[in-house]
Design a protein around this motif. Structure first.
Motif, PDB file in Angstrom:
ATOM      1  N   SER A 298     -10.708  38.305  24.998  1.00  0.00           N
ATOM      2  CA  SER A 298      -9.504  39.124  25.166  1.00  0.00           C
ATOM      3  C   SER A 298      -8.907  39.526  23.822  1.00  0.00           C
ATOM      4  O   SER A 298      -8.410  40.649  23.655  1.00  0.00           O
ATOM      5  N   LYS A 299      -8.982  38.635  22.856  1.00  0.00           N
ATOM      6  CA  LYS A 299      -8.450  38.923  21.522  1.00  0.00           C
ATOM      7  C   LYS A 299      -9.378  39.843  20.741  1.00  0.00           C
ATOM      8  O   LYS A 299      -8.929  40.823  20.112  1.00  0.00           O
ATOM      9  N   ASN A 300     -10.676  39.572  20.763  1.00  0.00           N
ATOM     10  CA  ASN A 300     -11.628  40.328  19.950  1.00  0.00           C
ATOM     11  C   ASN A 300     -11.821  41.767  20.424  1.00  0.00           C
ATOM     12  O   ASN A 300     -12.112  42.658  19.619  1.00  0.00           O
ATOM     13  N   ILE A 301     -11.640  42.012  21.690  1.00  0.00           N
ATOM     14  CA  ILE A 301     -11.878  43.358  22.205  1.00  0.00           C
ATOM     15  C   ILE A 301     -10.811  44.345  21.723  1.00  0.00           C
ATOM     16  O   ILE A 301     -11.034  45.560  21.706  1.00  0.00           O
ATOM     17  N   GLU A 302      -9.663  43.832  21.331  1.00  0.00           N
ATOM     18  CA  GLU A 302      -8.559  44.703  20.927  1.00  0.00           C
ATOM     19  C   GLU A 302      -8.913  45.595  19.744  1.00  0.00           C
ATOM     20  O   GLU A 302      -8.408  46.712  19.615  1.00  0.00           O
ATOM     21  N   SER A 303      -9.792  45.139  18.874  1.00  0.00           N
ATOM     22  CA  SER A 303     -10.113  45.904  17.657  1.00  0.00           C
ATOM     23  C   SER A 303     -11.241  46.909  17.866  1.00  0.00           C
ATOM     24  O   SER A 303     -11.573  47.674  16.950  1.00  0.00           O
ATOM     25  N   ILE A 304     -11.841  46.951  19.046  1.00  0.00           N
ATOM     26  CA  ILE A 304     -12.972  47.846  19.303  1.00  0.00           C
ATOM     27  C   ILE A 304     -12.462  49.195  19.791  1.00  0.00           C
ATOM     28  O   ILE A 304     -11.734  49.272  20.790  1.00  0.00           O
ATOM     29  N   THR A 305     -12.862  50.251  19.094  1.00  0.00           N
ATOM     30  CA  THR A 305     -12.357  51.588  19.407  1.00  0.00           C
ATOM     31  C   THR A 305     -13.455  52.601  19.705  1.00  0.00           C
ATOM     32  O   THR A 305     -13.158  53.729  20.080  1.00  0.00           O
ATOM     33  N   GLU A 306     -14.719  52.215  19.538  1.00  0.00           N
ATOM     34  CA  GLU A 306     -15.827  53.152  19.745  1.00  0.00           C
ATOM     35  C   GLU A 306     -16.691  52.716  20.919  1.00  0.00           C
ATOM     36  O   GLU A 306     -16.890  51.524  21.148  1.00  0.00           O
ATOM     37  N   PHE A 307     -17.219  53.700  21.639  1.00  0.00           N
ATOM     38  CA  PHE A 307     -18.062  53.427  22.807  1.00  0.00           C
ATOM     39  C   PHE A 307     -19.265  52.554  22.466  1.00  0.00           C
ATOM     40  O   PHE A 307     -19.533  51.563  23.142  1.00  0.00           O
ATOM     41  N   SER A 308     -20.004  52.904  21.410  1.00  0.00           N
ATOM     42  CA  SER A 308     -21.228  52.166  21.088  1.00  0.00           C
ATOM     43  C   SER A 308     -20.925  50.710  20.754  1.00  0.00           C
ATOM     44  O   SER A 308     -21.674  49.801  21.142  1.00  0.00           O
ATOM     45  N   SER A 309     -19.838  50.485  20.048  1.00  0.00           N
ATOM     46  CA  SER A 309     -19.455  49.113  19.709  1.00  0.00           C
ATOM     47  C   SER A 309     -19.056  48.331  20.954  1.00  0.00           C
ATOM     48  O   SER A 309     -19.388  47.148  21.100  1.00  0.00           O
ATOM     49  N   LEU A 310     -18.334  49.001  21.854  1.00  0.00           N
ATOM     50  CA  LEU A 310     -17.913  48.339  23.079  1.00  0.00           C
ATOM     51  C   LEU A 310     -19.111  48.035  23.969  1.00  0.00           C
ATOM     52  O   LEU A 310     -19.181  46.966  24.597  1.00  0.00           O
TER      53      LEU A 310
END
Length: 401
Positions: free
Chosen positions: A67-79
Motif C-alpha cells: 500500500s505504501k510502495n504503490i503510491e510512488s508509481i505513476t507509469e503503466f509499465s512500472s505498475l
C-alpha cells in the motif's frame, strides 16, 4: 467444487445478483479486470479485516508495504511489473516451506483480494484505460495463482501439475476454506521418489469466477505444459461430496448450475437450459462429453479415511446415465458431467480437451475431495494424506505403462 443441479450440498441464500450474458459480456462494474470500484468479491474483505484478522496475519505486513510502495508509481509499465512481481511474492509466501507441511489456503485468497482492492484504486487514480487495467489485473492474477512459479523443463523427471480452487460459499461462511487449494499449496514444489522415478509437482489455484474461465485462464495456465509436453500428468482438483473422493469419469461441455460464482454472477444456466461456456470471445467448441485418462483402479487402492469412487454418473438431455464407455454418450447433449454443472466440471473438461488436442495419451483427470464445512486441521490433514497416496498410486500405474 460440486454444485449439482439435482443435489445441492449446502443451501444457498441469494443476494443481490450481478448481470451476466452468455454472449460473453460481463458487467464491467463487477469485473476483476475492468471494474473501477471494488468488486462484489473484494467487498467481503472488510469482514475479514474487521472480524478475522488472524487469517490475514501472515500477509498483513506485506499488504501494508504494498500500500505504501504503490503510491510512488505513476507509469503503466512500472505498475504492470509491480503488480506481476507482487503476485509472484504472494504465491511465494503462501508456499514457503515450514515444519508443518499442512497449508491453509485462506490467507493467500484474502491477501490477493486485499491487494487487488488497493491496486484497483491506484489504477483509477492513474486514469488507465480498460485495456491497460485488464492487462495489469490479468498478470497479477496469474502470478498470484502460481503461473510465474512454474519451471518445468525437458528432463528425466516425472512432472505433475495439480490445480486447485479458491474458497467459495463465502456468503454462507466467510471463513470457508477449500481443501483443493490447500492441497495445491501443500504439494507445490515437492519432489518425491516413486519406484526410482523422481516426481516433481507444481500447482495452480483457480478462481471460482465464470469470467476467468471464459477469458481462457485454464488454457493460459496449462497449454504450454501440455503442448510440448512438459507435464507427464495433470490432476485438476476441487471440493465435492461429503465423506468421499470422486474420480470424475465423464466431464460434460455445458454449464447447468443455477448458482452464482464468487462475484455473485449468475449465468442463467439451469438443468432445462444448459449453456455453452466461452473461450476468448467465442463459444467453447468440443464434444458433449470427454473421458478422463487417469488409472482409476490403481487410485482407488489408496487407503485412508475416505471412500474413493470412480464416478460415471452424468445427466443428459435424455436424463441420468451411468455409461461404462464414452461411446454410450454419443448424440446426447450434456447437462451435467460426472463432476456436475459448475466450474469443477469445467476445468476438468477444458484440461481434457487440451489433452485430446495435444497428447491423447497424457494422464489427465479430475478429483473431487471430500466436502468440508469449515477449516479443520485434522480433517484437512486426513484429506491431504490420502490425496498423496492417490497421487502416488496414479504415478506408479502411469509410469509402469
Amino acid at each position: 467444487m460440486k454444485l449439482s443441479v439435482s443435489t445441492l450440498l449446502v443451501s444457498v441464500t441469494l443476494f443481490t445478483s450481478s448481470a451476466y450474458s452468455n454472449s460473453g459480456l460481463f458487467n464491467t462494474t463487477n469485473s476483476p479486470y475492468t471494474s473501477l470500484s471494488p468488486t462484489y468479491e473484494e467487498k467481503r474483505i472488510n469482514d475479514i479485516q474487521t472480524n478475522h484478522t488472524e487469517i490475514l496475519a501472515p500477509y498483513q505486513k506485506f499488504i501494508d508495504k504494498f500500500s505504501k510502495n504503490i503510491e510512488s508509481i505513476t507509469e503503466f509499465s512500472s505498475l504492470l511489473n509491480f503488480a506481476k512481481s507482487t503476485g509472484h511474492q504472494l504465491w511465494a509466501i503462501a508456499k514457503k516451506p515450514s515444519n508443518n507441511q499442512l497449508k491453509d489456503d485462506r490467507p493467500l485468497y484474502w491477501a490477493r483480494l486485499a491487494i487487488s482492492q488497493i491496486l484497483r484504486q491506484h489504477t483509477q487514480l492513474l486514469d488507465l484505460d480498460t485495456n491497460k487495467r485488464t492487462e495489469i489485473f490479468w498478470q497479477y492474477e496469474l502470478a498470484s495463482r502460481g503461473k510465474t512459479d512454474i519451471n518445468f523443463k525437458p528432463s528425466g523427471h516425472f512432472q505433475v501439475i495439480i490445480t486447485g480452487f479458491d474458497p467459495f460459499y463465502l456468503d454462507q461462511n466467510i471463513i470457508q476454506n477449500n481443501p483443493s487449494g490447500a492441497i495445491a499449496l501443500s504439494l507445490d514444489g515437492k519432489t518425491i521418489n516413486i519406484d526410482d522415478h523422481q516426481v516433481t509437482i507444481k500447482s495452480f489455484i483457480l478462481p471460482v469466477r465464470f469470467e476467468d474461465f471464459d477469458k481462457g485462464m485454464v488454457e493460459t495456465l496449462l497449454t504450454s505444459y501440455m503442448r510440448v509436453p512438459l507435464a507427464d500428468m495433470v490432476l485438476t482438483v476441487s471440493m465435492g461430496r461429503p465423506k468421499q473422493f470422486d474420480l470424475e469419469r465423464f466431464p460434460g461441455l455445458r454449464r447447468s448450475t443455477p448458482f452464482p460464482d464468487n462475484l455473485d454472477i449468475y449465468t442463467g444456466a439451469s438443468a432445462s437450459n444448459p449453456l455453452l461456456p466461452r473461450l476468448n470471445g467465442t463459444t467453447l467448441s468440443g464434444p458433449e462429453f470427454v473421458e478422463f485418462s487417469l488409472p482409476a483402479a490403481a487410485m482407488q487402492e489408496a487407503t485412508g479415511a475416505y471412500l474413493i469412487k470412480d464416478n460415471n454418473r452424468v445427466v443428459t438431455n435424455q436424463g441420468e446415465r451411468f455409461p461404462k464407455k464414452l461411446v454410450e454418450l454419443n448424440n446426447l447433449i450434456s447437462v451435467e458431467g460426472s463432476g456436475g454443472g459448475y466450474l469443477s466440471n469445467e476445468v476438468s473438461y477444458r484440461s481434457m480437451l487440451l489433452r485430446n488436442q495435444f497428447k491423447p495419451t497424457l494422464p489427465v483427470g479430475h478429483i473431487h475431495t471430500p466436502y468440508v464445512s469449515e477449516y479443520n486441521a485434522d480433517e484437512q490433514r486426513a484429506i491431504l494424506q490420502q490425496f498423496e497416496r492417490i497421487l502416488i498410486s496414479a504415478v506408479k500405474a502411469s509410469a509402469a505403462q
